[in-house]
Design a protein around this motif. Structure first.
Motif, PDB file in Angstrom:
ATOM      1  N   LEU A  90       0.869  -1.177   0.000  1.00 14.41           N
ATOM      2  CA  LEU A  90       0.000   0.000   0.000  1.00 14.41           C
ATOM      3  C   LEU A  90       0.905   1.226   0.000  1.00 14.41           C
ATOM      4  N   PHE A  91       0.849   2.001  -1.080  1.00 14.47           N
ATOM      5  CA  PHE A  91       1.726   3.148  -1.264  1.00 14.47           C
ATOM      6  C   PHE A  91       0.987   4.436  -0.941  1.00 14.47           C
ATOM      7  N   THR A  92       1.731   5.392  -0.414  1.00 16.30           N
ATOM      8  CA  THR A  92       1.230   6.752  -0.254  1.00 16.30           C
ATOM      9  C   THR A  92       2.324   7.703  -0.690  1.00 16.30           C
ATOM     10  N   ASN A  93       1.961   8.905  -1.061  1.00 16.96           N
ATOM     11  CA  ASN A  93       2.940   9.825  -1.637  1.00 16.96           C
ATOM     12  C   ASN A  93       3.271  10.963  -0.692  1.00 16.96           C
ATOM     13  N   SER A  94       4.567  11.274  -0.616  1.00 23.31           N
ATOM     14  CA  SER A  94       5.039  12.551  -0.114  1.00 23.31           C
ATOM     15  C   SER A  94       5.127  13.446  -1.343  1.00 23.31           C
ATOM     16  N   PRO A  95       5.565  14.699  -1.220  1.00 26.31           N
ATOM     17  CA  PRO A  95       5.540  15.558  -2.410  1.00 26.31           C
ATOM     18  C   PRO A  95       6.253  14.983  -3.634  1.00 26.31           C
ATOM     19  N   LYS A  96       7.347  14.233  -3.460  1.00 27.73           N
ATOM     20  CA  LYS A  96       8.127  13.825  -4.625  1.00 27.73           C
ATOM     21  C   LYS A  96       8.376  12.331  -4.727  1.00 27.73           C
ATOM     22  N   MET A  97       7.899  11.516  -3.808  1.00 32.88           N
ATOM     23  CA  MET A  97       8.219  10.101  -3.856  1.00 32.88           C
ATOM     24  C   MET A  97       7.139   9.284  -3.158  1.00 32.88           C
ATOM     25  N   TRP A  98       7.169   7.958  -3.438  1.00 28.64           N
ATOM     26  CA  TRP A  98       6.242   7.041  -2.814  1.00 28.64           C
ATOM     27  C   TRP A  98       6.905   6.354  -1.624  1.00 28.64           C
ATOM     28  N   SER A  99       6.142   6.097  -0.600  1.00 28.63           N
ATOM     29  CA  SER A  99       6.556   5.227   0.501  1.00 28.63           C
ATOM     30  C   SER A  99       5.478   4.167   0.653  1.00 28.63           C
ATOM     31  N   HIS A 100       5.796   3.052   1.290  1.00 27.20           N
ATOM     32  CA  HIS A 100       4.808   1.975   1.334  1.00 27.20           C
ATOM     33  C   HIS A 100       4.894   1.174   2.626  1.00 27.20           C
ATOM     34  N   ILE A 101       3.812   0.477   2.898  1.00 21.71           N
ATOM     35  CA  ILE A 101       3.726  -0.523   3.939  1.00 21.71           C
ATOM     36  C   ILE A 101       3.085  -1.759   3.308  1.00 21.71           C
ATOM     37  N   ASN A 102       3.117  -2.876   4.020  1.00 24.14           N
ATOM     38  CA  ASN A 102       2.459  -4.078   3.516  1.00 24.14           C
ATOM     39  C   ASN A 102       0.952  -3.875   3.498  1.00 24.14           C
ATOM     40  N   PHE A 103       0.322  -4.351   2.426  1.00 26.64           N
ATOM     41  CA  PHE A 103      -1.131  -4.238   2.291  1.00 26.64           C
ATOM     42  C   PHE A 103      -1.760  -5.509   2.855  1.00 26.64           C
ATOM     43  N   GLU A 104      -2.480  -5.379   3.950  1.00 32.38           N
ATOM     44  CA  GLU A 104      -3.052  -6.542   4.631  1.00 32.38           C
ATOM     45  C   GLU A 104      -4.523  -6.324   4.984  1.00 32.38           C
ATOM     46  N   HIS A 105      -5.222  -5.562   4.159  1.00 31.69           N
ATOM     47  CA  HIS A 105      -6.640  -5.306   4.424  1.00 31.69           C
ATOM     48  C   HIS A 105      -7.430  -6.605   4.229  1.00 31.69           C
ATOM     49  N   ALA A 162     -10.374  -2.124  -1.409  1.00 35.32           N
ATOM     50  CA  ALA A 162      -9.582  -3.196  -0.806  1.00 35.32           C
ATOM     51  C   ALA A 162      -9.996  -4.555  -1.353  1.00 35.32           C
ATOM     52  N   ALA A 163     -11.287  -4.764  -1.530  1.00 31.60           N
ATOM     53  CA  ALA A 163     -11.766  -6.032  -2.081  1.00 31.60           C
ATOM     54  C   ALA A 163     -11.290  -6.217  -3.517  1.00 31.60           C
ATOM     55  N   MET A 164     -11.272  -5.158  -4.296  1.00 27.13           N
ATOM     56  CA  MET A 164     -10.765  -5.230  -5.665  1.00 27.13           C
ATOM     57  C   MET A 164      -9.289  -5.619  -5.675  1.00 27.13           C
ATOM     58  N   ALA A 165      -8.504  -5.004  -4.787  1.00 28.55           N
ATOM     59  CA  ALA A 165      -7.075  -5.298  -4.719  1.00 28.55           C
ATOM     60  C   ALA A 165      -6.836  -6.742  -4.293  1.00 28.55           C
ATOM     61  N   ASN A 166      -7.610  -7.236  -3.337  1.00 32.92           N
ATOM     62  CA  ASN A 166      -7.442  -8.612  -2.879  1.00 32.92           C
ATOM     63  C   ASN A 166      -7.878  -9.618  -3.934  1.00 32.92           C
ATOM     64  N   LEU A 167      -8.899  -9.289  -4.702  1.00 32.00           N
ATOM     65  CA  LEU A 167      -9.347 -10.182  -5.769  1.00 32.00           C
ATOM     66  C   LEU A 167      -8.287 -10.341  -6.851  1.00 32.00           C
ATOM     67  N   LEU A 168      -7.662  -9.220  -7.244  1.00 30.26           N
ATOM     68  CA  LEU A 168      -6.736  -9.227  -8.382  1.00 30.26           C
ATOM     69  C   LEU A 168      -5.270  -9.352  -7.971  1.00 30.26           C
ATOM     70  N   ASN A 169      -4.989  -9.320  -6.651  1.00 29.25           N
ATOM     71  CA  ASN A 169      -3.604  -9.334  -6.171  1.00 29.25           C
ATOM     72  C   ASN A 169      -2.830  -8.126  -6.707  1.00 29.25           C
ATOM     73  N   TYR A 170      -3.443  -6.955  -6.626  1.00 28.68           N
ATOM     74  CA  TYR A 170      -2.832  -5.716  -7.100  1.00 28.68           C
ATOM     75  C   TYR A 170      -2.295  -4.915  -5.916  1.00 28.68           C
ATOM     76  N   ASP A 171      -1.230  -4.138  -6.179  1.00 27.09           N
ATOM     77  CA  ASP A 171      -0.800  -3.120  -5.223  1.00 27.09           C
ATOM     78  C   ASP A 171      -1.779  -1.950  -5.274  1.00 27.09           C
ATOM     79  N   VAL A 172      -1.750  -1.128  -4.225  1.00 24.89           N
ATOM     80  CA  VAL A 172      -2.634   0.034  -4.160  1.00 24.89           C
ATOM     81  C   VAL A 172      -1.789   1.292  -3.967  1.00 24.89           C
ATOM     82  N   TYR A 173      -1.999   2.281  -4.822  1.00 22.57           N
ATOM     83  CA  TYR A 173      -1.349   3.585  -4.708  1.00 22.57           C
ATOM     84  C   TYR A 173      -2.403   4.601  -4.294  1.00 22.57           C
TER      85      TYR A 173
END
Length: 307
Positions: A90-105, A162-173
């Motif tokens: 699961l990614f979130t943005n600061s002004p110029k870059m992405w940071s992430h944590i594990n997506f476990e919803h 979250a359900a869409m991401a879990n169904l398709l095994n996609y990352d989330v930005y």
């Protein structure tokens, strides 16, 4: 053992171990091999790692089948397994870059309180999208799909994502537009997103001035400028440090930059019914492929929320 980005067990082959496989009635053999580095380590020649590889053997009459069909099949299945087993982010943005944590919803379509027929339609639509690479290539369009989720707060828009991401095994930005300085930085962030991902812009009606109306005291633009631009109003109505515009966002969705990468879902959310606060440019059908209403848990006698 387990790989770094996976919670699944990973098996490896021992040196010189043989594994047989069958494909289209043809038997092949894989052997794990290695070549030791003949150079002796010294002051000017540091030790080099061993060269490890897999040797594939088969009857020569099957050469064309192996090179044209079997090896591409192995590569494709390997990528699918790696994607399925990897730890999603699961990614979130600061002004110029992405940071992430594990997506476990934990949300899935099985746990969502949604009309079964509508749920099936959404699942079928998502699965069809993931299998449509050749279709998008054939019609000359970027491999992406847009969704607009609308409804009052608490009706399940984020749970749907979250359900869409879990169904398709996609990352989330999760893209926070108010943290982006201008259109250039927005473009840099968006082209850094990977394939097999969902780009989420929540409360789009609050993040940008989407009415399409210009300030009353703004001078009229020429016909060329008017045709080539959308609103240039700053986030929050001016005075802030962020100058992301609706046109900058939409240019990435269906402009030249939309072809950077593939297999992406772009999801907008809004608290207004059917995006009633969105401008005509934002609601244009080609820019979102589906509108989805979520329904909150209403008390008996209350009307259902459109979401």
């Amino acid at each position: 053992m387990s790989s770094r980005d996976s919670n699944s067990l990973v098996l490896t082959m021992d040196d010189h171990e043989l594994v047989a496989d069958h494909f289209a009635g043809v038997k092949v053999r894989w052997v794990a091999s290695k070549i030791a580095n003949p150079t002796q380590p010294g002051l000017y020649h540091p030790a080099q790692p061993e060269r490890r590889f897999y040797r594939l053997t088969f009857h020569k009459r099957h050469r064309q089948l192996i090179t044209d069909e079997y090896l591409p099949h192995v590569v494709r299945v390997g990528k699918e397994i790696r994607t399925r087993n990897r730890q999603r982010k699961l990614f979130t943005n600061s002004p110029k870059m992405w940071s992430h944590i594990n997506f476990e919803h934990p949300a899935t379509f099985e746990t969502m309180g949604l009309d079964p027929a509508k749920k099936k339609d959404i699942i079928d639509d998502l699965v069809t999208f993931t299998e449509s690479r050749e279709f998008y290539s054939r019609i000359g369009k970027a491999w992406k799909r847009g969704y607009l989720l609308y409804g009052p707060p608490g009706t399940g828009k984020s749970t749907m994502i979250a359900a869409m991401a879990n169904l398709l095994n996609y990352d989330v930005y999760d893209l926070e537009l108010t943290a982006v300085k201008d259109n250039t930085e927005l473009r840099k962030l968006l082209i850094e997103t990977t394939s097999k991902s969902i780009i989420v812009i929540e409360d789009i009606d609050c993040s940008l001035d989407l009415t399409g109306q210009r300030k009353k005291n703004q001078k009229w633009l020429s016909d060329e400028e008017r045709d080539g631009k959308q609103t240039e109003k700053e986030i929050g109505g001016g005075g802030g440090s962020s100058r992301v515009t609706l046109s900058g966002l939409l240019n990435f969705i269906d402009g030249l930059w939309s072809a950077c990468g593939g297999e992406r879902l772009i999801v907008f959310t809004t608290n207004y019914s059917a995006g009633e606060e969105l401008s005509e440019a934002g609601r244009r059908r080609r820019r979102r492929s589906s509108d989805v209403r979520d329904r909150g848990e209403a008390d008996e006698g209350d009307e259902d929320h459109p979401c």
